[in-house]
Design a protein around this motif. Structure first.
Motif, PDB file in Angstrom:
ATOM      1  N   LEU A 101    -128.348  -2.525 -67.333  1.00 42.21           N
ATOM      2  CA  LEU A 101    -128.682  -1.771 -66.121  1.00 42.21           C
ATOM      3  C   LEU A 101    -129.034  -2.724 -64.977  1.00 42.21           C
ATOM      4  O   LEU A 101    -128.548  -2.570 -63.846  1.00 42.21           O
ATOM      5  CB  LEU A 101    -129.850  -0.816 -66.381  1.00 42.21           C
ATOM      6  N   LEU A 102    -129.857  -3.735 -65.290  1.00 47.43           N
ATOM      7  CA  LEU A 102    -130.216  -4.703 -64.237  1.00 47.43           C
ATOM      8  C   LEU A 102    -128.972  -5.424 -63.720  1.00 47.43           C
ATOM      9  O   LEU A 102    -128.820  -5.649 -62.516  1.00 47.43           O
ATOM     10  CB  LEU A 102    -131.226  -5.714 -64.773  1.00 47.43           C
ATOM     11  N   THR A 103    -128.077  -5.780 -64.638  1.00 47.36           N
ATOM     12  CA  THR A 103    -126.862  -6.500 -64.228  1.00 47.36           C
ATOM     13  C   THR A 103    -125.972  -5.609 -63.359  1.00 47.36           C
ATOM     14  O   THR A 103    -125.447  -6.053 -62.326  1.00 47.36           O
ATOM     15  CB  THR A 103    -126.075  -6.971 -65.477  1.00 47.36           C
ATOM     16  N   VAL A 104    -125.814  -4.359 -63.760  1.00 45.94           N
ATOM     17  CA  VAL A 104    -124.954  -3.448 -62.999  1.00 45.94           C
ATOM     18  C   VAL A 104    -125.562  -3.183 -61.616  1.00 45.94           C
ATOM     19  O   VAL A 104    -124.869  -3.254 -60.587  1.00 45.94           O
ATOM     20  CB  VAL A 104    -124.740  -2.117 -63.773  1.00 45.94           C
ATOM     21  N   HIS A 117    -122.765  -3.071 -73.850  1.00 44.77           N
ATOM     22  CA  HIS A 117    -122.282  -1.816 -74.439  1.00 44.77           C
ATOM     23  C   HIS A 117    -121.231  -1.172 -73.542  1.00 44.77           C
ATOM     24  O   HIS A 117    -121.500  -0.147 -72.894  1.00 44.77           O
ATOM     25  CB  HIS A 117    -123.458  -0.866 -74.660  1.00 44.77           C
ATOM     26  N   PRO A 118    -120.023  -1.742 -73.505  1.00 47.31           N
ATOM     27  CA  PRO A 118    -118.990  -1.197 -72.601  1.00 47.31           C
ATOM     28  C   PRO A 118    -118.717   0.276 -72.834  1.00 47.31           C
ATOM     29  O   PRO A 118    -118.530   1.035 -71.891  1.00 47.31           O
ATOM     30  CB  PRO A 118    -117.754  -2.048 -72.926  1.00 47.31           C
ATOM     31  N   LYS A 119    -118.737   0.726 -74.090  1.00 49.45           N
ATOM     32  CA  LYS A 119    -118.419   2.137 -74.386  1.00 49.45           C
ATOM     33  C   LYS A 119    -119.450   3.068 -73.727  1.00 49.45           C
ATOM     34  O   LYS A 119    -119.088   4.097 -73.143  1.00 49.45           O
ATOM     35  CB  LYS A 119    -118.407   2.371 -75.900  1.00 49.45           C
ATOM     36  N   VAL A 120    -120.715   2.674 -73.855  1.00 54.20           N
ATOM     37  CA  VAL A 120    -121.778   3.500 -73.251  1.00 54.20           C
ATOM     38  C   VAL A 120    -121.568   3.574 -71.746  1.00 54.20           C
ATOM     39  O   VAL A 120    -121.644   4.650 -71.138  1.00 54.20           O
ATOM     40  CB  VAL A 120    -123.174   2.898 -73.560  1.00 54.20           C
ATOM     41  N   TRP A 121    -121.255   2.451 -71.150  1.00 56.06           N
ATOM     42  CA  TRP A 121    -121.110   2.407 -69.693  1.00 56.06           C
ATOM     43  C   TRP A 121    -119.873   3.160 -69.217  1.00 56.06           C
ATOM     44  O   TRP A 121    -119.890   3.778 -68.153  1.00 56.06           O
ATOM     45  CB  TRP A 121    -121.129   0.955 -69.189  1.00 56.06           C
ATOM     46  N   GLU A 122    -118.828   3.116 -70.029  1.00 56.26           N
ATOM     47  CA  GLU A 122    -117.646   3.914 -69.656  1.00 56.26           C
ATOM     48  C   GLU A 122    -118.000   5.397 -69.649  1.00 56.26           C
ATOM     49  O   GLU A 122    -117.516   6.168 -68.815  1.00 56.26           O
ATOM     50  CB  GLU A 122    -116.491   3.631 -70.621  1.00 56.26           C
ATOM     51  N   GLY A 123    -118.885   5.785 -70.554  1.00 58.21           N
ATOM     52  CA  GLY A 123    -119.283   7.195 -70.637  1.00 58.21           C
ATOM     53  C   GLY A 123    -120.120   7.663 -69.455  1.00 58.21           C
ATOM     54  O   GLY A 123    -120.182   8.860 -69.185  1.00 58.21           O
ATOM     55  N   VAL A 124    -120.778   6.740 -68.762  1.00 64.63           N
ATOM     56  CA  VAL A 124    -121.640   7.153 -67.637  1.00 64.63           C
ATOM     57  C   VAL A 124    -121.042   6.727 -66.292  1.00 64.63           C
ATOM     58  O   VAL A 124    -121.660   6.898 -65.247  1.00 64.63           O
ATOM     59  CB  VAL A 124    -123.072   6.565 -67.771  1.00 64.63           C
ATOM     60  N   SER A 125    -119.832   6.169 -66.339  1.00 63.60           N
ATOM     61  CA  SER A 125    -119.262   5.559 -65.143  1.00 63.60           C
ATOM     62  C   SER A 125    -119.047   6.558 -64.005  1.00 63.60           C
ATOM     63  O   SER A 125    -119.324   6.258 -62.835  1.00 63.60           O
ATOM     64  CB  SER A 125    -117.940   4.883 -65.498  1.00 63.60           C
ATOM     65  N   SER A 126    -118.561   7.767 -64.325  1.00 62.55           N
ATOM     66  CA  SER A 126    -118.289   8.717 -63.232  1.00 62.55           C
ATOM     67  C   SER A 126    -119.602   9.196 -62.627  1.00 62.55           C
ATOM     68  O   SER A 126    -119.684   9.452 -61.418  1.00 62.55           O
ATOM     69  CB  SER A 126    -117.433   9.885 -63.707  1.00 62.55           C
ATOM     70  N   PHE A 128    -115.555   1.204 -61.630  1.00 63.47           N
ATOM     71  CA  PHE A 128    -116.089   0.137 -62.483  1.00 63.47           C
ATOM     72  C   PHE A 128    -115.166  -0.130 -63.656  1.00 63.47           C
ATOM     73  O   PHE A 128    -114.554   0.795 -64.198  1.00 63.47           O
ATOM     74  CB  PHE A 128    -117.473   0.520 -63.029  1.00 63.47           C
ATOM     75  N   ALA A 129    -115.083  -1.390 -64.023  1.00 65.95           N
ATOM     76  CA  ALA A 129    -114.438  -1.763 -65.288  1.00 65.95           C
ATOM     77  C   ALA A 129    -115.477  -2.574 -66.057  1.00 65.95           C
ATOM     78  O   ALA A 129    -116.119  -3.463 -65.489  1.00 65.95           O
ATOM     79  CB  ALA A 129    -113.191  -2.605 -65.027  1.00 65.95           C
ATOM     80  N   TYR A 130    -115.666  -2.230 -67.320  1.00 67.69           N
ATOM     81  CA  TYR A 130    -116.693  -2.911 -68.107  1.00 67.69           C
ATOM     82  C   TYR A 130    -116.027  -3.744 -69.181  1.00 67.69           C
ATOM     83  O   TYR A 130    -115.059  -3.311 -69.820  1.00 67.69           O
ATOM     84  CB  TYR A 130    -117.628  -1.886 -68.757  1.00 67.69           C
ATOM     85  N   ARG A 131    -116.524  -4.952 -69.386  1.00 62.73           N
ATOM     86  CA  ARG A 131    -116.011  -5.780 -70.485  1.00 62.73           C
ATOM     87  C   ARG A 131    -117.211  -6.283 -71.279  1.00 62.73           C
ATOM     88  O   ARG A 131    -118.336  -6.335 -70.738  1.00 62.73           O
ATOM     89  CB  ARG A 131    -115.157  -6.923 -69.933  1.00 62.73           C
TER      90      ARG A 131
END
Lengths: 147, 451
Positions: free
Chosen positions: B55-58, B89-98, B114-117
């Motif tokens: 979260l801090l990084t994003v 946790h890219p999967k978690v972040w993809e789930g909250v991206s919108s 956003f694209a998460y790796r």
């Protein structure tokens, strides 16, 4: 003002308008119908944000969707034209502090006389307006022609 | 026809990553985004988990992009921004991206993608994070503290209503000395957490920085989560929260940094991320700043209010000879004057580069920028006052507030009307108190100019 209004309408994406039309047709709730709009179609400019708010305000008005969309678009456009008038007032006050009161009054008269409804109906009927072009305002020449 | 926005692409890099192609803006962790380990370690007894680090990084990456990518002053003000960011946790972040994109669109007016790796390196933030708080700080109220009158009033209200109940301040200043400069002496024992990172905005950082409050509030929510605090108080007064949305200017997206709708979307996003909804509250939502400060003054709850800072400019950089701390011309300063007048509080003229209640003319060394800032500030406050008669008829805004706050529109509309009307009265009082030939009066319509 008409130029500004056309530019604002030109900023409304057809897909966004279609989504608003669909949301209005499917929503009958008194609360903000956030879920009624497509998650992938977020507003990308002030008139789209205003249109979404105004659709929400009309969601329980039981108007036919096309009428609701027309009214919501007109109200959104009116807000955006208001924003342009404020900016013009501020800019005139900076650039022409002595004449600004007179020029602002002239501008407000123009706003009252503007036929936003007609523009909106034309746009919803398929008339295409240009989006975010720089406004060709020439206040100096306006001052010269209307001393 | 709506032209396509050019997308700006930002790639957040770990140390081991290679620099991207020139079509991307590189944002290097540790260089362009510096996390202040000291700030974290000094105030910490809880280890951050990976999601907190993410979260801090994003959030820091969003702040970097918002500062680094300039807006166009004409044409299209909005931007389209794509960020590639390393997370655990890219999967978690993809789930909250919108949900995140929706929060950011609301507060910034921009389109975000956003694209998460997967993050490769060791955590630089795996350290103790929050103050060494005893268990008595469970249930604390977290207050984002900017040092202005609003957050001061929120803290004073908390003391007034909850006595010595625990508070945790979140602030943007670096180092306790800077915070103490704006914090009343009696509140200096309150634990405080500074935003633990700095963002390199470059030599011409974009000044609009609309995601500023996102950084502030996300950190407050993180503090709430880590301390089992009870609530987060946003001290902004009602006009500051909703006024700019009702009265937008030009092509700019209105300032919505404390609008309940934006905060509601931030709550939704964090609830999706954490499974727990941070309880943001607005203790002054239906009061003007003048009313909030006056109320606290009547109950004897405000001491040292004159330590607060409201000016948005660095006046000593503009005018090195001045000893003043406030320019006296910007919207923040004029709003302060209006507030203090409404609250019956007096302040020395020396606080201001120019005192509009005393000086009819702008100072002789005032620059073009001073005039422009002052003009916009006067018109801003005047337009807010001018919106009072029709504020309750703004159906879209009323519906938005009602939906966000879970209230009926019929309940919200009169509150909005009262708020704007009170502002108009306070503004009128400020105008009436100006010198007869004040430069400010010249900018107002004749009916207001002459009282």
């Amino acid at each position: 003002l008409e130029q500004a209004a056309r530019r604002e309408l030109g900023d409304l994406r057809p897909a966004f308008l279609a989504d608003a039309r669909r949301a209005l047709a499917s929503t009958q709730t008194a609360l903000f119908p956030g879920e009624a709009f497509s998650a992938g179609l977020l507003p990308t400019n002030p008139i789209e944000a205003a249109l979404r708010r105004e659709c929400a305000a009309l969601a329980d008005a039981r108007l036919p969707p096309e009428n609701a969309l027309e009214r919501a678009t007109e109200r959104a456009l009116d807000q955006r034209v208001g924003a342009v008038v404020r900016e013009v007032r501020a800019q005139l006050s900076v650039d022409h502090p002595r004449d600004c009161a007179e020029l602002v009054l002239r501008f407000l008269d123009a706003r009252r006389g503007a036929e936003l409804g007609e523009l909106v109906r034309g746009h919803l009927a398929g008339e295409i307006f240009e989006g975010f072009q720089k406004l060709a305002l020439d206040l100096d020449s306006d001052l010269r022609s209307h001393p | 026809m709506n032209a396509t926005l050019v997308e700006h692409s930002v790639k957040v890099l770990e140390r081991a990553d290679r620099l991207p192609s020139t079509s991307h803006i590189a944002c290097r962790l540790g260089t362009d985004l510096r996390f202040n380990k000291g700030a974290l370690e000094r105030c910490s007894n809880t280890e951050l988990d990976e999601l907190d680090v993410d979260l801090l990084t994003v959030v820091a990456s969003v702040a970097f992009a918002d500062r680094r990518i300039p807006r166009r002053s004409s044409g299209c003000w909005s931007r389209s921004i794509a960020i590639s960011v390393p997370v655990h946790h890219p999967k978690v972040w993809e789930g909250v991206s919108s949900s995140l994109a929706s929060v950011l669109a609301d507060v910034s007016g921009d389109r975000w993608r956003f694209a998460y790796r997967r993050r490769k390196g060791n955590d630089e933030l795996r350290q103790r994070f929050l103050p060494k708080l005893g268990s008595e700080h469970r249930g604390a109220t977290v207050i984002p503290y900017s040092g202005g009158l609003d957050s001061f009033a929120a803290l004073a209200r908390h003391r007034s209503e909850h006595g010595d109940g625990p508070v945790l301040l979140v602030h943007a200043q670096h180092g306790s000395r800077a915070l103490h400069a704006v914090l009343p002496e009696r509140h200096r024992s309150a634990p405080a957490l500074a935003v633990p990172f700095t963002v390199a905005g470059g030599p011409h950082a974009e000044p609009s920085y609309r995601t500023r409050t996102l950084v502030f509030f996300a950190l407050a929510a993180l503090a709430w989560r880590r301390t089992s605090a009870s609530r987060i108080w946003i001290g902004e007064s009602g006009l500051g929260c909703i006024g700019p949305s009702f009265v937008p200017f030009g092509i700019e997206h209105p300032v919505r940094g404390s609008h309940p709708s934006f905060v509601g979307k931030l709550q939704d996003f964090l609830a999706l991320l954490w499974g727990a909804r941070p309880p943001f509250e607005f203790p002054h939502l239906w009061l003007t700043k003048g009313e909030a400060v006056r109320e606290l003054g009547v109950s004897g709850s405000i001491v040292d209010w004159d330590r607060t800072h409201s000016c948005s400019r660095n006046i000593r950089r503009q005018h090195p000879a001045t000893a003043a701390t406030h320019c006296g011309l910007c919207a923040g300063c004029l709003f302060r004057r209006q507030t203090l007048l409404a609250a019956g509080l007096r302040e020395a003229s020396s606080v201001y580069y120019t005192d509009v209640l005393r000086d009819a003319e702008l100072p002789s060394d005032a620059k073009g920028a001073d005039r422009e800032v002052a003009t916009y500030a006067v018109i801003d406050l005047d337009e807010l006052a001018g919106a009072a008669p029709t504020a309750a008829e703004q159906g879209g805004h009323i519906a938005e507030l009602a939906g966000t706050l879970g209230r009926l529109r019929a309940e919200i509309a009169p509150r909005v009307a009262r708020l704007f009307a009170t502002h108009a009265t306070e503004w009128r009082a400020l105008v009436d108190a100006l010198p007869a030939r004040s430069w400010m009066r010249q900018l107002l319509p004749a009916r207001e100019r002459n009282g």
